[in-house]
Design a protein around this motif. Structure first.
Motif, PDB file in Angstrom:
ATOM      1  N   ASN A  57       0.866  -1.191   0.000  1.00 50.30           N
ATOM      2  CA  ASN A  57       0.000   0.000   0.000  1.00 50.30           C
ATOM      3  C   ASN A  57       0.898   1.235   0.000  1.00 50.30           C
ATOM      4  O   ASN A  57       1.763   1.362   0.867  1.00 50.30           O
ATOM      5  N   GLU A  72       0.757   8.291  -1.860  1.00 42.65           N
ATOM      6  CA  GLU A  72       1.501   9.232  -2.704  1.00 42.65           C
ATOM      7  C   GLU A  72       1.751  10.541  -1.962  1.00 42.65           C
ATOM      8  O   GLU A  72       2.802  11.163  -2.111  1.00 42.65           O
ATOM      9  N   THR A 116      -5.861   8.946  -1.342  1.00 38.69           N
ATOM     10  CA  THR A 116      -6.128   7.628  -1.905  1.00 38.69           C
ATOM     11  C   THR A 116      -4.856   6.795  -1.932  1.00 38.69           C
ATOM     12  O   THR A 116      -3.797   7.262  -2.339  1.00 38.69           O
ATOM     13  N   ILE A 176      -2.610   3.652  -3.276  1.00 33.68           N
ATOM     14  CA  ILE A 176      -2.446   2.820  -4.467  1.00 33.68           C
ATOM     15  C   ILE A 176      -1.576   1.623  -4.133  1.00 33.68           C
ATOM     16  O   ILE A 176      -0.904   1.594  -3.108  1.00 33.68           O
ATOM     17  N   GLN A 177      -1.599   0.624  -5.020  1.00 34.59           N
ATOM     18  CA  GLN A 177      -0.752  -0.557  -4.856  1.00 34.59           C
ATOM     19  C   GLN A 177       0.506  -0.376  -5.706  1.00 34.59           C
ATOM     20  O   GLN A 177       0.431   0.004  -6.871  1.00 34.59           O
ATOM     21  N   ARG A 178       1.650  -0.644  -5.086  1.00 38.00           N
ATOM     22  CA  ARG A 178       2.912  -0.464  -5.808  1.00 38.00           C
ATOM     23  C   ARG A 178       3.862  -1.595  -5.424  1.00 38.00           C
ATOM     24  O   ARG A 178       3.896  -2.019  -4.269  1.00 38.00           O
ATOM     25  N   LYS A 216      -6.009  -2.546 -13.368  1.00 39.13           N
ATOM     26  CA  LYS A 216      -5.288  -1.476 -12.694  1.00 39.13           C
ATOM     27  C   LYS A 216      -6.117  -0.883 -11.562  1.00 39.13           C
ATOM     28  O   LYS A 216      -5.603  -0.627 -10.464  1.00 39.13           O
ATOM     29  N   LYS A 217      -7.401  -0.719 -11.797  1.00 36.48           N
ATOM     30  CA  LYS A 217      -8.287  -0.145 -10.783  1.00 36.48           C
ATOM     31  C   LYS A 217      -8.361  -1.055  -9.556  1.00 36.48           C
ATOM     32  O   LYS A 217      -8.258  -0.598  -8.407  1.00 36.48           O
ATOM     33  N   GLN A 263      -6.173  -3.328  -8.661  1.00 39.71           N
ATOM     34  CA  GLN A 263      -4.847  -3.379  -8.018  1.00 39.71           C
ATOM     35  C   GLN A 263      -4.667  -2.245  -7.020  1.00 39.71           C
ATOM     36  O   GLN A 263      -3.964  -2.400  -6.013  1.00 39.71           O
ATOM     37  N   ASN A 264      -5.298  -1.114  -7.290  1.00 38.74           N
ATOM     38  CA  ASN A 264      -5.133   0.051  -6.412  1.00 38.74           C
ATOM     39  C   ASN A 264      -6.129   0.075  -5.256  1.00 38.74           C
ATOM     40  O   ASN A 264      -6.175   1.054  -4.503  1.00 38.74           O
ATOM     41  N   GLN A 265      -6.901  -0.988  -5.126  1.00 31.04           N
ATOM     42  CA  GLN A 265      -7.799  -1.097  -3.985  1.00 31.04           C
ATOM     43  C   GLN A 265      -7.106  -1.874  -2.871  1.00 31.04           C
ATOM     44  O   GLN A 265      -6.304  -2.771  -3.138  1.00 31.04           O
TER      45      GLN A 265
END
Length: 819
Positions: free
Chosen positions: A155, A158, A180, A182-184, A297-298, A300-302
């Motif tokens: 998680n 940014e 928000t 994001i997943q990285r 992608k959406k 993945q960012n949850q």
């Protein structure tokens, strides 16, 4: 003069401070109690949740001092973390200055509350000395193979430019800044907590009955041990070709784990996590259309919590795997409910017998194959329980457990799978990309690779000359700090710029407190103190720490035990989780504008009123609703206590009371006083329901006021002030000094005669059958009681021969008669 709370409280706080009354004794032959409240973050001010936590702990500490125990009751501050950096940006102040100014202010507030914390053991996790020993622990864990580096999906905030734990993500946003998440994929340091998974699970049995069952269940579920079958699916030739893979490529097969191998014939699709390596390959070679790629992608960012809570979603990948037993092609999908960090990030989906698989299959119209039927009745489209295998050639007719064993044996015989134990628990990622944290003591050398810093060079301290802008990690931009020499070969090297997750600091502070402060500079944990003080006899804190903090501390303790630092298997022998403080039905918070400042309560009513209210309003384990009128009520009780004490003649000798000669009102008053004492022993050893103890004290005070015997009042106040000292220490000490010439409180004994009744209600039975009841004086002999019973029972005994007469003390008289 009436009750002057401020004057009394200031007086006694000075006395306690000057006399160092709350420092534990160095005599390790004494019986001990270690009472610990979870330490706070130095946010700047205490809130009512703190007041509740610390009032509970303080009452316990003071009570055990009365009982003759050597008590360790420390406090400190969980002082690293993002809020200090956010404050630095907002207020243009260095995190260190902001943190330590807040610590000083909060310590002052704790003093105003009269909390009996040791002042010689106060620590902050940002202290360089604390960091030094923490870094040494890290290095020793690295040398034992318990620390490693890897890249993983994390998680990422940014705004704060840092990694967040799953629990720090709330509704997809950073718990601190609200940005928000994001997943990285990032490299980081991980602790092998999974090496201790079995022991952490087994240790819960040792804690059963001493920790709340809810917490034990939460930890058990978090560890998530499961036994089953692990095997590989092979991609079909066409799918390998579509992914542009060589025939022997590792990506041409993938592992799955199942706890229900008996349902193997019911697999109708494969579901991959959005992060799965096969999915990444499909994206790389352009096998996935733009709309599906955007969906991936959406998702993945949850956060995992968001994904689990969302409606089932995913897409077919135009790929197939070969079923290991039937040879059939099984379609491969990606699905939002499959997580990358559980198992292999791939599942064999059996929609007829798994609820998540079923919901996904219904959403996308996929095949549903029933392969388990109930032992009684017919199979339905979805059946999630155990039963009998159907539509499964190898195991038809076998019950679930036998079917599982048969399938696992067959996979092992064919050498295509194996029996394994899996855990939901994942290794603990501790890397954070921020300044205000303990630097990870590792060095990157171009010749030696990753090398731990020399222990002699610890602590690796934070540089003070940094500019915190909120953009990136200031340590990464600080060349004079970052550049160093390799501790192994002496070549030019660079320091690791990641700092540790604050959970690492809070996982061992309980042990540091227990070390003799005189040894703090020379050793992390001195063994003599560890042997005496550990484990913690009562640990008090919020239920929100039920999983991670408690689990990480248990992990640290077991590692430290294996390194020879600490005794025993568990750090916290007993756990009390207190409920939240609410106002207007919601948790108190600044954002909701519903906070109550403890300083305002103390200034208006005094600390004892705040303490009395917070302990009286609800049992500690329950939520507490703030009530202004109840605060007023607590204040009125203390005034009443003070006023009634004024009519008692001071004495240094307790009066000797002949209980039998007292009037009914006087006996009742003594009974209420000693019932309160009995309740105290019960509360501190079992229930911690301080509200019932306070209620008993209030009843006793009322009963004392309803009688006129000066000796009974004197004895009653002696006992009541003892009982109230742990709860409202200032007024109890003041009145004790005024009335009895002392402010020391000791262990009290119950008076048995107080609980003896003047009369007894006894049953009369004839041949064991109850016929009547009668009342007799409690001081009569057995013969006298039987004689009175005969008179009452005469109508049943008339002209009957009494064979035997039996008196069961304080209960009944039984006559055995003929006929």
């Amino acid at each position: 003069m009436g009750y002057e709370a401020k004057k009394i409280e200031k007086k006694w706080q000075e006395i306690w401070k000057n006399n160092k009354e709350f420092e534990p004794k160095e005599d390790y032959t004494l019986p001990k109690k270690y009472i610990l409240s979870m330490f706070p973050y130095p946010s700047g001010r205490l809130h009512m949740g703190h007041v509740r936590n610390y009032s509970i702990g303080d009452a316990c500490a003071r009570f055990y001092r009365q009982q003759g125990f050597n008590v360790l009751h420390p406090i400190g501050f969980d002082s690293f973390g993002m809020p200090a950096e956010n404050a630095a940006i907002k207020h243009k102040i260095h995190p260190r200055i902001w943190t330590y100014e807040n610590i000083d202010y909060m310590l002052g507030e704790m003093d105003l509350l009269g909390l009996s914390f040791s002042k010689e053991r106060v620590l902050a996790t940002s202290d360089p000395l604390y960091t030094k020993w923490e870094q040494e622990f890290f290095i020793k864990m690295y040398e034992r193979g318990l620390v490693y580096q890897k890249s993983a999906i994390v998680n990422w905030c940014e705004h704060d430019q840092t990694v967040l734990a799953n629990e720090q993500v709330e509704d997809g946003c950073c718990w601190r800044c609200g940005n928000t998440v994001i997943q990285r994929e990032m490299p980081g340091y991980y602790l092998k907590i999974t090496d201790y998974a079995d022991e952490l699970l087994e240790g819960l049995k040792e804690l059963s009955g001493h920790w709340p069952q809810q917490v034990l269940t939460m930890q058990e579920n978090w560890i998530g041990k499961s036994n089953g079958l692990e095997f590989k699916f092979n991609l079909s030739e066409q799918s390998c070709s579509a992914l542009k893979l060589e025939e022997n490529s590792e990506l041409c097969s993938f592992s799955v784990f199942t706890t229900r191998p008996d349902t193997i014939y019911g697999v109708s699709y494969i579901a991959l996590s959005p992060e799965h390596s096969i999915l990444r390959r499909a994206l790389e070679v352009g096998l996935i259309d733009e709309a599906t790629a955007e969906k991936i992608k959406k998702i993945q960012n949850q956060s995992p919590k968001e994904r689990q809570a969302s409606a089932k979603d995913g897409a077919f990948l135009n790929l197939y795997a070969t079923h290991p037993l039937t040879g059939e092609n099984v379609p491969i999908w990606f699905a939002n409910f499959v997580l990358a960090d559980y198992g292999s990030g791939a599942i064999m989906a059996v929609p007829a017998h798994d609820e998540r698989d079923y919901e996904f299959a219904k959403a996308f119209g996929l095949e549903i194959k029933p392969v388990v039927a109930p032992e009684v009745g017919e199979a339905s489209e979805f059946y999630g329980e155990y039963g009998v295998a159907i539509n499964s050639p190898l195991i038809n007719g076998l019950k679930t457990e036998a079917a599982k064993e048969k399938i696992i044996s067959e996979f092992e015989r064919l050498k295509i799978g194996k029996r394994v134990t899996n855990y939901k628990l994942r290794d603990w990622g501790i890397s954070r990309q921020r300044y205000w944290g303990a630097p990870i003591p590792m060095v990157h050398c171009p010749h030696c690779g990753l090398v731990p810093e020399s222990v002699e060079n610890l602590p690796v301290a934070l540089p003070d000359d940094v500019e915190i802008t909120g953009e990136g990690n200031p340590l990464d931009k600080h060349p004079s700090w970052k550049e160093c020499k390799c501790p192994k070969c002496g070549s030019d090297a660079v320091r690791e710029t990641d700092t540790m997750d604050t959970f690492f600091q809070s996982n061992w502070y309980y042990a540091r407190y227990a070390s003799d402060p005189k040894t703090w500079e020379s050793v992390a944990l001195d063994k003599k103190s560890m042997q005496y003080w550990l484990g913690v006899d009562r640990y008090i804190g919020g239920i929100e720490h039920a999983i991670l903090h408690l689990l990480y501390s248990r992990f640290f303790h077991k590692v430290a035990r294996d390194m020879g630092y600490v005794p025993g298997n568990e750090p916290f022998l007993n756990l009390l989780t207190q409920g939240m403080v609410l106002k207007d039905g919601a948790k108190m918070s600044k954002s909701k504008g519903n906070t109550v400042d403890p300083d305002e309560i103390i200034n208006k009513y005094g600390a004892d009123t705040a303490r009395l209210f917070i302990l009286f309003a609800a049992p500690p384990q329950k939520e507490l609703e703030w009530n202004d009128s109840a605060v007023e009520g607590a204040f009125r009780f203390l005034n009443r206590l003070y006023d009634r004490a004024s009519v008692i003649t001071p004495t240094k000798i307790l009066p000797q009371i002949e209980h039998a000669s007292l009037s009914k009102e006087e006996k009742y008053a003594r009974l209420k006083v000693y019932e309160a004492l009995k309740k105290a022993n019960e509360v501190y050893s079992e229930t911690f329901a301080f509200n019932t103890l306070i209620a008993a004290c209030m009843e006793a005070l009322n009963a004392l006021g309803a009688q006129q015997n000066a000796d009974v009042s004197t004895e009653g106040f002696w006992v009541l002030l003892n009982l109230l000292e742990p709860i409202v220490p200032h007024i109890a000490c003041e009145l004790s000094e005024e009335l009895f010439g002392r402010a020391n409180f000791g262990k009290l004994e119950l008076k048995s005669e107080v609980f003896e009744k003047d009369s007894l209600n006894l049953a009369i039975t004839i041949n064991g059958k109850k016929r009547a009841e009668f009342e007799v004086a409690s001081n009569l002999s057995e013969d006298e009681i039987i004689s009175q019973a005969k008179i009452v029972a005469s109508k049943w005994l008339e002209a009957k021969e009494i064979i035997k007469q039996i008196y069961v003390k304080n209960k009944l008289v039984n006559f055995v008669i003929k006929g």
